[in-house]
Design an enzyme around this catalytic site. Structure first.
Site, PDB file in Angstrom:
ATOM      1  N   LYS A 122       0.806  -1.230   0.000  1.00 32.67           N
ATOM      2  CA  LYS A 122       0.000   0.000   0.000  1.00 32.67           C
ATOM      3  C   LYS A 122       0.836   1.276   0.000  1.00 32.67           C
ATOM      4  O   LYS A 122       0.385   2.317  -0.485  1.00 32.67           O
ATOM      5  CB  LYS A 122      -0.956   0.003   1.193  1.00 32.67           C
ATOM      6  CG  LYS A 122      -2.115  -0.966   1.053  1.00 32.67           C
ATOM      7  CD  LYS A 122      -3.129  -0.769   2.153  1.00 32.67           C
ATOM      8  CE  LYS A 122      -4.357  -1.636   1.946  1.00 32.67           C
ATOM      9  NZ  LYS A 122      -5.419  -1.374   2.927  1.00 32.67           N
ATOM     10  N   ASP A 162     -10.398   2.916   1.596  1.00 30.22           N
ATOM     11  CA  ASP A 162     -10.597   2.303   2.920  1.00 30.22           C
ATOM     12  C   ASP A 162     -11.356   3.254   3.844  1.00 30.22           C
ATOM     13  O   ASP A 162     -12.254   2.843   4.585  1.00 30.22           O
ATOM     14  CB  ASP A 162      -9.244   1.957   3.560  1.00 30.22           C
ATOM     15  CG  ASP A 162      -8.603   0.714   2.947  1.00 30.22           C
ATOM     16  OD1 ASP A 162      -9.335  -0.108   2.377  1.00 30.22           O
ATOM     17  OD2 ASP A 162      -7.372   0.582   3.042  1.00 30.22           O
TER      18      ASP A 162
END
Length: 267
Positions: A122, A162
């Protein structure tokens, strides 16, 4: 549960995709940077051919990560494509080094249109992207790569969704005006960063708890908030002490810790 089989407009989806198997790929033969004029030209030619027949052009998508054989993303996306009668594919690419992925034929393929990004890539994916969304930049993590085409070639844009998955249900529960209060955020990884961003957007005070306090402090320094080292009502570094000092209460608890951590919501 993952479906045992699925079908696309072109026939059965390979069982390996449904099982979350890794996609084998080799290095690209081109030495140029990924995604420029050659890919754009090839993509334009293929698009023209697809338009001539009226058929939907098959596109390639994936989830990128390492040690992610448990992921059901390929099964879910393949089933969704089948339900919508779309010829696209979504596969799992398990690779320890993100550099291997961005140099692969898959990444450079003109039909590659984006991917999900999970642990441990990420943050490592950042140098390989052309643009970052405001959320991705603020959170410091990317979980989605979107491929966009233009006259100058293709652009790889990193985003983070997210936080949206945290923000939306909390806003629905708390209302448009949260009325203040605190959010206890357990953990200090990429998802905790997204949680901190969401809590800040909701106007909630942030209280960070992690077994490594220095990691929690990094979040507090970046997003604002208070680090607590214990979840008891009293004592040095306790959550109860911090709340009492601020005259606040915890309205939301967001745990980003794995189940194995044994985290329990304080009473």
């Amino acid at each position: 549960p993952a479906p045992a089989s699925a079908f696309s407009a072109r026939g059965p989806v390979p069982p390996a995709l449904l099982a979350g198997a890794s996609l084998p790929f080799g290095r690209a033969r081109s030495e140029g940077p990924p995604g420029r004029a050659s890919q754009c030209a090839a993509s334009a030619d293929a698009d023209a051919a697809a338009d001539a027949t009226g058929a939907e052009r098959p596109r390639k998508f994936a989830i990128l990560g390492h040690n992610i054989a448990y992921s059901v993303s390929p099964a879910m996306h393949s089933a969704a494509y089948e339900a919508l009668d779309l010829p696209h594919t979504y596969v799992l690419i398990d690779e320890e080094d993100v550099g291997e992925i961005v140099q692969s034929d898959f990444w450079r393929d003109p039909d590659f249109r984006g991917c999900s990004v999970t642990i441990p890539h990420k943050r490592a994916i950042f140098p390989h992207l052309d643009e970052l969304s405001e959320a991705a930049r603020a959170i410091g993590a990317v979980n989605t790569v979107i491929v966009e085409e233009g006259e100058g070639g293709r652009t790889l844009r990193g985003d983070n969704t997210d936080w949206v998955g945290i923000y939306n249900p909390l806003r629905k529960r708390l209302g448009d005006g949260t009325g203040g209060g605190g959010a206890l955020i357990a953990g200090a990884g990429g998802t905790a960063r997204a949680a901190a961003y969401a809590a800040k957007r909701l106007g909630l005070d942030r209280y960070f708890y992690n077994r490594t306090p220095s990691k929690a402090q990094e979040l507090a320094d970046e997003f604002g908030g208070t680090v607590v080292t214990a979840l008891e009502e009293e004592g040095e570094g306790s959550l109860g002490g911090a709340l009492k000092e601020a005259g606040a209460t915890v309205r939301v608890v967001i745990s980003t810790l794995p189940a194995a951590a044994g985290f329990e919501i304080p009473q």
